[in-house]
Design an enzyme around this catalytic site. Structure first.
Site, mmCIF file in Angstrom:
data_model
loop_
_atom_site.group_PDB
_atom_site.id
_atom_site.type_symbol
_atom_site.label_atom_id
_atom_site.label_comp_id
_atom_site.label_asym_id
_atom_site.label_seq_id
_atom_site.Cartn_x
_atom_site.Cartn_y
_atom_site.Cartn_z
ATOM 1 N N HIS A 14 -50.019 -22.525 -13.225
ATOM 2 C CA HIS A 14 -50.456 -22.371 -11.849
ATOM 3 C C HIS A 14 -49.894 -23.591 -11.119
ATOM 4 C CE1 HIS A 14 -52.534 -21.521 -8.249
ATOM 5 N NE2 HIS A 14 -53.526 -20.824 -8.773
ATOM 6 N N ARG A 52 -48.807 -13.718 -7.947
ATOM 7 C CA ARG A 52 -49.871 -14.132 -8.870
ATOM 8 C C ARG A 52 -50.078 -12.959 -9.814
ATOM 9 N NH1 ARG A 52 -54.488 -17.941 -7.991
ATOM 10 N NH2 ARG A 52 -55.738 -17.732 -9.856
ATOM 11 N N LYS A 61 -52.428 3.252 -10.348
ATOM 12 C CA LYS A 61 -52.022 4.549 -10.906
ATOM 13 C C LYS A 61 -50.924 4.395 -11.948
ATOM 14 C CE LYS A 61 -50.961 6.377 -6.951
ATOM 15 N NZ LYS A 61 -50.530 7.335 -5.917
ATOM 16 N N ARG A 76 -58.433 -18.718 -2.339
ATOM 17 C CA ARG A 76 -57.811 -19.969 -1.908
ATOM 18 C C ARG A 76 -56.286 -19.908 -1.972
ATOM 19 N NH1 ARG A 76 -59.667 -24.882 -5.366
ATOM 20 N NH2 ARG A 76 -58.799 -23.438 -6.870
ATOM 21 N N THR A 77 -55.743 -19.434 -3.085
ATOM 22 C CA THR A 77 -54.292 -19.423 -3.243
ATOM 23 C C THR A 77 -53.634 -18.459 -2.267
ATOM 24 O OG1 THR A 77 -54.539 -20.000 -5.575
ATOM 25 C CG2 THR A 77 -52.412 -19.106 -4.906
#
Length: 118
Positions: free
Chosen positions: A110, A80, A58, A30-31
């Site tokens: 958030h 995020r 890595k 969604r975000t």
């Protein structure tokens, strides 16, 4: 934006010629899609980055990733990150000159979801 959604062409030229990178170190549907759709509706070029399948797996650091994005000319980075304070670190580090938008950082914040909830 409601008026734009009703138009035949749902784009504004606001970010034409700008590049927005969606930098997601955590899974999100969604975000990420919300930010991608918003940037595209504002006519930005959008690059979606997922940590899975990238050099992060890595051991590439946030700094190295940010320096790569800066070299590519990113105008804005939507991040995020699982670590609380990750977006703040990116925004204040000097690694990139573009805008940084917090799309969630661990259990800390958030803010974009808070806007939706409101």
């Amino acid at each position: 934006m409601a008026r734009v959604a009703d138009r035949p062409i749902k784009k504004l030229p606001t970010l034409r010629g700008r590049t927005v990178v969606n930098l997601f170190f955590e899974d999100s549907t969604r975000t990420r899609i919300s930010f991608e759709a918003a940037a595209k509706r504002l006519s930005a070029d959008v690059i979606n980055f997922s940590a899975k399948g990238s050099s992060v797996s890595k051991g590439e650091s946030l700094k190295d990733t940010a320096l790569t994005l800066e070299a590519m000319g990113a105008d804005a980075v939507v991040i995020r990150h699982g670590a609380s304070g990750g977006p703040y670190r990116l925004a204040t580090s000097g690694w990139i000159e573009g805008a940084v938008v917090n799309a969630g950082d661990g259990t800390h914040e958030h803010p974009t979801q808070a806007l939706l909830d409101a």
